[in-house]
Design an enzyme around this catalytic site. Structure first.
Site, PDB file in Angstrom:
ATOM      1  N   ARG A  41       0.798  -1.213   0.000  1.00  0.00           N
ATOM      2  CA  ARG A  41       0.000   0.000   0.000  1.00  0.00           C
ATOM      3  C   ARG A  41       0.846   1.286   0.000  1.00  0.00           C
ATOM      4  NH1 ARG A  41      -2.864   2.252   4.424  1.00  0.00           N
ATOM      5  NH2 ARG A  41      -4.870   3.156   3.820  1.00  0.00           N
ATOM      6  N   LYS A  43       2.368   2.953  -2.099  1.00  0.00           N
ATOM      7  CA  LYS A  43       2.353   3.909  -3.205  1.00  0.00           C
ATOM      8  C   LYS A  43       1.095   4.763  -3.251  1.00  0.00           C
ATOM      9  CE  LYS A  43       5.297   0.817  -5.782  1.00  0.00           C
ATOM     10  NZ  LYS A  43       5.067  -0.322  -4.889  1.00  0.00           N
ATOM     11  N   CYS A  65      12.244  31.787  26.961  1.00  0.00           N
ATOM     12  CA  CYS A  65      12.121  30.349  27.245  1.00  0.00           C
ATOM     13  C   CYS A  65      12.026  30.101  28.745  1.00  0.00           C
ATOM     14  CB  CYS A  65      13.334  29.618  26.669  1.00  0.00           C
ATOM     15  SG  CYS A  65      13.446  27.909  27.189  1.00  0.00           S
ATOM     16  N   CYS A  68      15.342  27.995  29.953  1.00  0.00           N
ATOM     17  CA  CYS A  68      16.712  28.509  29.889  1.00  0.00           C
ATOM     18  C   CYS A  68      17.201  28.932  31.289  1.00  0.00           C
ATOM     19  CB  CYS A  68      16.786  29.704  28.930  1.00  0.00           C
ATOM     20  SG  CYS A  68      17.036  29.227  27.198  1.00  0.00           S
ATOM     21  N   HIS A 128      19.803  26.344  24.682  1.00  0.00           N
ATOM     22  CA  HIS A 128      18.449  26.327  24.146  1.00  0.00           C
ATOM     23  C   HIS A 128      18.381  25.682  22.760  1.00  0.00           C
ATOM     24  CE1 HIS A 128      14.331  27.877  23.785  1.00  0.00           C
ATOM     25  NE2 HIS A 128      14.623  28.211  22.547  1.00  0.00           N
ATOM     26  N   ASN A 168       9.283  14.113  24.802  1.00  0.00           N
ATOM     27  CA  ASN A 168       8.507  14.468  23.618  1.00  0.00           C
ATOM     28  C   ASN A 168       9.343  15.441  22.840  1.00  0.00           C
ATOM     29  OD1 ASN A 168       6.073  13.115  24.187  1.00  0.00           O
ATOM     30  ND2 ASN A 168       5.516  14.738  25.623  1.00  0.00           N
ATOM     31  N   SER A 176       6.240  21.343  24.220  1.00  0.00           N
ATOM     32  CA  SER A 176       5.802  22.707  24.440  1.00  0.00           C
ATOM     33  C   SER A 176       6.914  23.714  24.163  1.00  0.00           C
ATOM     34  CB  SER A 176       5.336  22.847  25.889  1.00  0.00           C
ATOM     35  OG  SER A 176       6.373  22.419  26.758  1.00  0.00           O
ATOM     36  N   HIS A 179      13.583  23.939  23.739  1.00  0.00           N
ATOM     37  CA  HIS A 179      14.702  23.718  24.669  1.00  0.00           C
ATOM     38  C   HIS A 179      14.787  22.218  24.989  1.00  0.00           C
ATOM     39  CE1 HIS A 179      17.435  25.622  27.727  1.00  0.00           C
ATOM     40  NE2 HIS A 179      17.478  24.345  28.042  1.00  0.00           N
ATOM     41  N   HIS A 181      14.610  19.025  26.588  1.00  0.00           N
ATOM     42  CA  HIS A 181      14.109  18.621  27.903  1.00  0.00           C
ATOM     43  C   HIS A 181      13.295  17.345  27.795  1.00  0.00           C
ATOM     44  CE1 HIS A 181      10.595  20.601  26.167  1.00  0.00           C
ATOM     45  NE2 HIS A 181       9.852  19.951  27.039  1.00  0.00           N
ATOM     46  N   GLN A 183      10.824  14.464  30.524  1.00  0.00           N
ATOM     47  CA  GLN A 183       9.989  14.429  31.716  1.00  0.00           C
ATOM     48  C   GLN A 183      10.155  13.105  32.451  1.00  0.00           C
ATOM     49  OE1 GLN A 183       5.952  15.927  31.654  1.00  0.00           O
ATOM     50  NE2 GLN A 183       6.141  16.467  29.498  1.00  0.00           N
ATOM     51  N   HIS A 311      15.079  -1.484  27.955  1.00  0.00           N
ATOM     52  CA  HIS A 311      15.018  -1.070  26.543  1.00  0.00           C
ATOM     53  C   HIS A 311      14.419   0.321  26.444  1.00  0.00           C
ATOM     54  CE1 HIS A 311      11.183  -3.049  27.431  1.00  0.00           C
ATOM     55  NE2 HIS A 311      10.632  -2.254  26.517  1.00  0.00           N
ATOM     56  N   HIS A 313      12.161   2.904  23.747  1.00  0.00           N
ATOM     57  CA  HIS A 313      11.316   2.940  22.544  1.00  0.00           C
ATOM     58  C   HIS A 313      11.381   4.329  21.937  1.00  0.00           C
ATOM     59  CE1 HIS A 313       9.169  -0.868  23.265  1.00  0.00           C
ATOM     60  NE2 HIS A 313       9.036  -0.516  24.526  1.00  0.00           N
ATOM     61  N   LYS A 326       2.193  10.073  10.018  1.00  0.00           N
ATOM     62  CA  LYS A 326       1.221   8.999  10.189  1.00  0.00           C
ATOM     63  C   LYS A 326       0.188   9.421  11.232  1.00  0.00           C
ATOM     64  CE  LYS A 326       0.524   4.303  11.589  1.00  0.00           C
ATOM     65  NZ  LYS A 326      -0.484   4.226  10.525  1.00  0.00           N
ATOM     66  N   GLU A 332      -7.490   2.143  13.149  1.00  0.00           N
ATOM     67  CA  GLU A 332      -6.451   1.945  14.168  1.00  0.00           C
ATOM     68  C   GLU A 332      -6.969   2.244  15.566  1.00  0.00           C
ATOM     69  OE1 GLU A 332      -3.629   4.558  12.013  1.00  0.00           O
ATOM     70  OE2 GLU A 332      -2.828   2.600  11.502  1.00  0.00           O
ATOM     71  N   GLN A 338      -2.106  -0.081  12.169  1.00  0.00           N
ATOM     72  CA  GLN A 338      -1.701  -0.578  10.848  1.00  0.00           C
ATOM     73  C   GLN A 338      -0.530   0.239  10.341  1.00  0.00           C
ATOM     74  OE1 GLN A 338      -2.321   1.350   7.894  1.00  0.00           O
ATOM     75  NE2 GLN A 338      -1.766  -0.195   6.395  1.00  0.00           N
TER      76      GLN A 338
HETATM   77  P1  H2U Z   1       6.595  18.883  27.230  1.00  0.00           P
HETATM   78  O1  H2U Z   1       7.317  19.848  26.353  1.00  0.00           O
HETATM   79  O2  H2U Z   1       6.966  17.453  26.972  1.00  0.00           O
HETATM   80  O3  H2U Z   1       5.125  19.124  27.237  1.00  0.00           O
HETATM   81  O4  H2U Z   1       7.099  19.157  28.744  1.00  0.00           O
HETATM   82  C1  H2U Z   1       7.087  20.399  29.322  1.00  0.00           C
HETATM   83  C2  H2U Z   1       6.571  20.288  30.733  1.00  0.00           C
HETATM   84  O5  H2U Z   1       7.051  21.412  31.446  1.00  0.00           O
HETATM   85  C3  H2U Z   1       5.066  20.305  30.838  1.00  0.00           C
HETATM   86  O6  H2U Z   1       4.648  19.125  31.479  1.00  0.00           O
HETATM   87  C4  H2U Z   1       6.085  21.827  32.365  1.00  0.00           C
HETATM   88  C5  H2U Z   1       4.762  21.536  31.697  1.00  0.00           C
HETATM   89  O7  H2U Z   1       3.779  21.261  32.669  1.00  0.00           O
HETATM   90  N1  H2U Z   1       6.323  23.234  32.661  1.00  0.00           N
HETATM   91  C6  H2U Z   1       6.670  23.608  33.942  1.00  0.00           C
HETATM   92  O8  H2U Z   1       6.713  22.780  34.847  1.00  0.00           O
HETATM   93  N2  H2U Z   1       6.960  24.911  34.217  1.00  0.00           N
HETATM   94  C7  H2U Z   1       6.911  25.916  33.291  1.00  0.00           C
HETATM   95  O9  H2U Z   1       7.236  27.034  33.586  1.00  0.00           O
HETATM   96  C8  H2U Z   1       6.406  25.608  31.933  1.00  0.00           C
HETATM   97  C9  H2U Z   1       6.224  24.174  31.579  1.00  0.00           C
HETATM   98 ZN    ZN Z   2      15.680  27.743  26.488  1.00  0.00          ZN
END
Ligand code: H2U
Ligand code: ZN
Length: 363
Positions: A41, A43, A65, A68, A128, A168, A176, A179, A181, A183, A311, A313, A326, A332, A338
């Site tokens: 699939r 193509k 930021c 930072c 940053h 993420n 978000s 920078h 980072h 979690q 491991h 992921h 995707k 799905e 899929q």
């Molecule tokens: P993500 O970029 O993966 O969403 O992670 C950023 C996290 O940073 C997000 O869970 C937290 C948000 O709640 N955050 C703080 O704790 N303090 C801040 O000043 C902004 C964002």
């Molecule tokens: Zn920054």
């Protein structure tokens, strides 16, 4: 589960199954779930959503930021002038340490349970403009040391049964902020994915006294077709059951349960394999490659876990270019996930690209 594989193209259905040509489903050994593969699939035309191409940011410091050094966070606290890694309690934590853990059960129909935990944010670097792929080996080793400390600190608490470390990366994955980072969400109970992997690994261990991923890695190293890259202590591969187009899994050659169980040499090799994996990702479409990644390690629930095999992921959403992703929708969500491009083709593409980052190449 026995899967009969017919090599080559010649076989005609229904007698033979050609995994390169025929629609089929593959079993995820870690979760017990199936994934539908439709190699014929690839193509199909695309007139749907086109994503923005994301290049790494230019400035090493951004006054706006909230991650930072020295800057004010959205929660009103000020970051220190950190020079390496920096960890803080998430200002908008999804979990709280003091939550009630009481259970609600009304007629076995309305079932709920209080969940407690800790959410933290980890800055990988004061810079940053860097991504995991651009951190370099020494800085990534410092991140790994910090992941180890966090796993040990949070995992040793009696109210924490599992420590989930993840990142993420990129707007496409909902990050978000550019920078660098990640979690940590540490919870009293075991998350869904961990419960599935726990059951599969425990069942395998009970029958064979060998971890599931030791056996799986042996087969993958023999076949070689899904290996992306490898070093002395780790292998990065496209799992046979991969769901996302360029999904990879980083597996330790030795059956260790968690990062703190690794030797210094293994941790350094982990940094190297992570760097190479994300560098190859960036090189695929010459963009800062988005993904969600995280590590699956032994639960910290006080039980022995000889079955657990460390491991990581990587789940990247991009499909055929930097602008086509995707979607996990429709069948799905309602049926079975899929994929079109086979994991074997995805691994070959990732092997073909350079292990040197495109931004470091002359010309
Ligand atoms: P993500 O970029 O993966 O969403 O992670 C950023 C996290 O940073 C997000 O869970 C937290 C948000 O709640 N955050 C703080 O704790 N303090 C801040 O000043 C902004 C964002
Ligand atoms: Zn920054």
């Amino acid at each position: 589960m026995d899967v009969t594989v017919t090599e080559g193209r010649g076989a005609s259905m229904p007698e033979g199954l050609d995994l390169k040509e025929h629609p089929h489903r593959r079993l995820n050994l870690l979760t017990g779930e199936w994934v539908l593969v439709s190699p014929h699939r690839t193509k199909r035309p695309w007139q749907g959503q086109v994503e923005k191409v994301v290049q790494p940011v230019a400035e090493s410091y951004d006054p706006q930021c909230y991650l930072c050094p020295g800057n004010m966070r959205a929660g009103g606290l000020q970051n220190p002038d950190y020079t390496s890694t920096f960890v803080f309690d998430n200002d908008f934590a999804a979990l709280l340490p003091q939550s009630s853990t009481a259970r609600v059960n009304e007629e076995n129909l309305l079932v709920a349970e209080g969940e407690s935990g800790v959410c933290r944010v980890i800055c990988f670097s004061p810079r940053h403009d860097l991504t995991l792929a651009r951190l370099g080996q020494p800085a990534l080793e410092a991140v790994i040391d910090m992941w180890c400390e966090q796993y040990l600190e949070l995992g040793s608490r009696p109210d924490i049964g599992y420590v989930q470390i993840f990142e993420n990366r990129g707007v496409m994955m909902g990050a978000s902020n550019p920078h660098p980072h990640g979690q940590i969400w540490a919870t009293r109970s075991l998350p869904n994915e961990i419960l599935k992997e726990q059951a599969a690994q425990a069942a395998w261990w009970a029958r064979r006294q060998e971890t599931l991923l030791t056996a799986y890695l042996r087969v993958e190293l023999e076949r070689a077709e899904r290996i992306v890259c490898a070093n002395q202590h780790f292998v990065s591969l496209a799992p046979f059951w991969a769901l996302w187009p360029f999904e990879t899994m980083v597996v330790s050659r030795r059956a260790v349960g968690s990062m703190p169980d690794m030797t210094a040499e293994e941790r350094s090799a982990l940094a190297a394999i992570l760097l190479e994996t994300v560098t190859r990702y960036d090189n695929l479409f010459e963009v800062s490659f988005p993904y969600s990644m995280g590590f699956h390690q032994s639960p910290t629930d006080g039980q022995p876990h000889p079955e657990w095999h460390f491991h990581g992921h990587f789940y990247p959403p991009l499909l055929r270019s930097a602008t086509v992703r995707k979607f996990m929708v429709g069948y799905e969500m309602l049926g079975t996930p899929q994929r079109d491009i086979t994991p074997e083709l995805a691994a070959a593409r990732l092997r073909e690209v350079s292990a040197t980052h495109y931004l470091d190449r002359a010309g």
